[in-house]
Design a protein around this motif. Structure first.
Motif, PDB file in Angstrom:
ATOM      1  N   ASP A   1       0.858  -1.190   0.000  1.00 43.20           N
ATOM      2  CA  ASP A   1       0.000   0.000   0.000  1.00 43.20           C
ATOM      3  C   ASP A   1       0.894   1.240   0.000  1.00 43.20           C
ATOM      4  O   ASP A   1       1.401   1.647   1.042  1.00 43.20           O
ATOM      5  CB  ASP A   1      -0.908  -0.025   1.227  1.00 43.20           C
ATOM      6  N   LEU A   2       1.088   1.820  -1.171  1.00 44.97           N
ATOM      7  CA  LEU A   2       1.984   2.968  -1.315  1.00 44.97           C
ATOM      8  C   LEU A   2       1.582   4.112  -0.394  1.00 44.97           C
ATOM      9  O   LEU A   2       2.433   4.752   0.219  1.00 44.97           O
ATOM     10  CB  LEU A   2       2.008   3.445  -2.774  1.00 44.97           C
ATOM     11  N   ASN A   3       0.296   4.384  -0.285  1.00 41.24           N
ATOM     12  CA  ASN A   3      -0.144   5.510   0.549  1.00 41.24           C
ATOM     13  C   ASN A   3       0.266   5.333   2.005  1.00 41.24           C
ATOM     14  O   ASN A   3       0.594   6.311   2.673  1.00 41.24           O
ATOM     15  CB  ASN A   3      -1.653   5.706   0.424  1.00 41.24           C
ATOM     16  N   ARG A   4       0.268   4.113   2.502  1.00 39.25           N
ATOM     17  CA  ARG A   4       0.700   3.865   3.880  1.00 39.25           C
ATOM     18  C   ARG A   4       2.220   3.966   4.008  1.00 39.25           C
ATOM     19  O   ARG A   4       2.741   4.237   5.096  1.00 39.25           O
ATOM     20  CB  ARG A   4       0.225   2.496   4.353  1.00 39.25           C
ATOM     21  N   TYR A   5       2.936   3.745   2.912  1.00 36.59           N
ATOM     22  CA  TYR A   5       4.402   3.799   2.930  1.00 36.59           C
ATOM     23  C   TYR A   5       4.919   5.242   2.894  1.00 36.59           C
ATOM     24  O   TYR A   5       5.999   5.532   3.402  1.00 36.59           O
ATOM     25  CB  TYR A   5       4.963   3.019   1.738  1.00 36.59           C
ATOM     26  N   LEU A   6       4.150   6.142   2.304  1.00 30.39           N
ATOM     27  CA  LEU A   6       4.576   7.536   2.191  1.00 30.39           C
ATOM     28  C   LEU A   6       4.881   8.120   3.563  1.00 30.39           C
ATOM     29  O   LEU A   6       4.386   7.652   4.579  1.00 30.39           O
ATOM     30  CB  LEU A   6       3.488   8.365   1.496  1.00 30.39           C
TER      31      LEU A   6
ATOM     32  N   TYR B   1       8.933  10.533   1.552  1.00 33.64           N
ATOM     33  CA  TYR B   1       8.236  10.197   0.312  1.00 33.64           C
ATOM     34  C   TYR B   1       6.864  10.850   0.333  1.00 33.64           C
ATOM     35  O   TYR B   1       6.119  10.710   1.308  1.00 33.64           O
ATOM     36  CB  TYR B   1       8.089   8.680   0.184  1.00 33.64           C
ATOM     37  N   SER B   2       6.521  11.542  -0.754  1.00 37.86           N
ATOM     38  CA  SER B   2       5.198  12.171  -0.851  1.00 37.86           C
ATOM     39  C   SER B   2       4.703  12.073  -2.290  1.00 37.86           C
ATOM     40  O   SER B   2       5.490  12.052  -3.235  1.00 37.86           O
ATOM     41  CB  SER B   2       5.250  13.625  -0.390  1.00 37.86           C
ATOM     42  N   LEU B   3       3.390  12.005  -2.422  1.00 38.58           N
ATOM     43  CA  LEU B   3       2.767  11.847  -3.725  1.00 38.58           C
ATOM     44  C   LEU B   3       2.650  13.200  -4.416  1.00 38.58           C
ATOM     45  O   LEU B   3       2.235  14.188  -3.806  1.00 38.58           O
ATOM     46  CB  LEU B   3       1.378  11.220  -3.551  1.00 38.58           C
TER      47      LEU B   3
ATOM     48  N   ILE C   1       6.143   9.935  -7.248  1.00 31.76           N
ATOM     49  CA  ILE C   1       6.469  10.094  -5.835  1.00 31.76           C
ATOM     50  C   ILE C   1       7.697  10.987  -5.706  1.00 31.76           C
ATOM     51  O   ILE C   1       8.729  10.729  -6.331  1.00 31.76           O
ATOM     52  CB  ILE C   1       6.739   8.723  -5.189  1.00 31.76           C
TER      53      ILE C   1
ATOM     54  N   TYR D   1       4.651  -0.651   7.810  1.00 36.89           N
ATOM     55  CA  TYR D   1       4.228   0.725   7.559  1.00 36.89           C
ATOM     56  C   TYR D   1       4.380   1.646   8.765  1.00 36.89           C
ATOM     57  O   TYR D   1       4.477   2.845   8.594  1.00 36.89           O
ATOM     58  CB  TYR D   1       2.781   0.805   7.042  1.00 36.89           C
TER      59      TYR D   1
END
Length: 180
Positions: A31-36, A59-61, A67, A117
């Motif tokens: 889950d990329l959003n949880r990794y940010l 890391y931010s979207l 990213i 995460y």
């Protein structure tokens, strides 16, 4: 002459295929959003591009779906930073990202092997070249420290995937300002 050619070809092939990158499994259902967010470097294999202390990555979207990668370290008493871009290379394997820090640089593999995460992440990078490979591995944490027992358990995950961590070393995370 033919014998010399066969010997040379054998040596070249042997060198070319020696020391290839490992292909460890990556985080399932990543889950990329949880990794940010912010990660602190706890330990790493030697990386010529990291020489300082207090190393961290954020890391931010971005609006375009890529990213933003902001790496920071304290070097000679000064904060140094570099900004790059990461992309999900294959939506079927979102834990296999590509990272680039220069417009002319191809995306380098950045594989999240394991993360919860909230406290740790194991990351592996390896690029095969004709005669050698460049291999990097990191243990990251959401805080500047992890218990030694956790670090040892995480190192075992690298080892069980055939990644040689004998040269892994701790990153100094003491004497850092709260936010660099």
């Amino acid at each position: 002459m033919k014998t010399l050619f066969v010997v040379l070809l054998s040596v070249v092939l042997l060198i070319s295929f020696s020391g290839c990158c490992q292909m460890p499994p990556v985080q399932q259902n990543f889950d990329l959003n949880r990794y940010l967010g912010k990660w602190y470097e706890i330990e790493k294999l030697p990386a010529y591009f990291e020489k300082g202390n207090c190393i961290q990555a954020n890391y931010s979207l971005r609006d375009d779906g890529t990213i933003k990668v902001l790496n920071e370290e304290m070097l000679d008493g000064e904060m140094q930073s570099i900004e790059g871009t990461a992309i999900v290379k294959d939506s079927e394997q979102p834990a296999k990202l590509g990272v680039s820090f220069f417009f002319w640089q191809p995306y380098i593999p950045y594989w999240v092997l394991s993360t919860d995460y909230d406290s740790f992440a194991l990351v592996y990078t390896c690029v095969d070249m004709t005669f050698f490979h460049a291999e990097y591995a990191w243990i990251f944490s959401r805080s500047r420290t992890l218990p030694n027992s956790t670090v040892e358990s995480l190192k075992e995950q690298f080892t069980s995937n055939g990644i040689d961590i004998s040269k892994m070393s701790a990153t100094v995370q003491t004497g850092c300002t709260n936010e660099i």
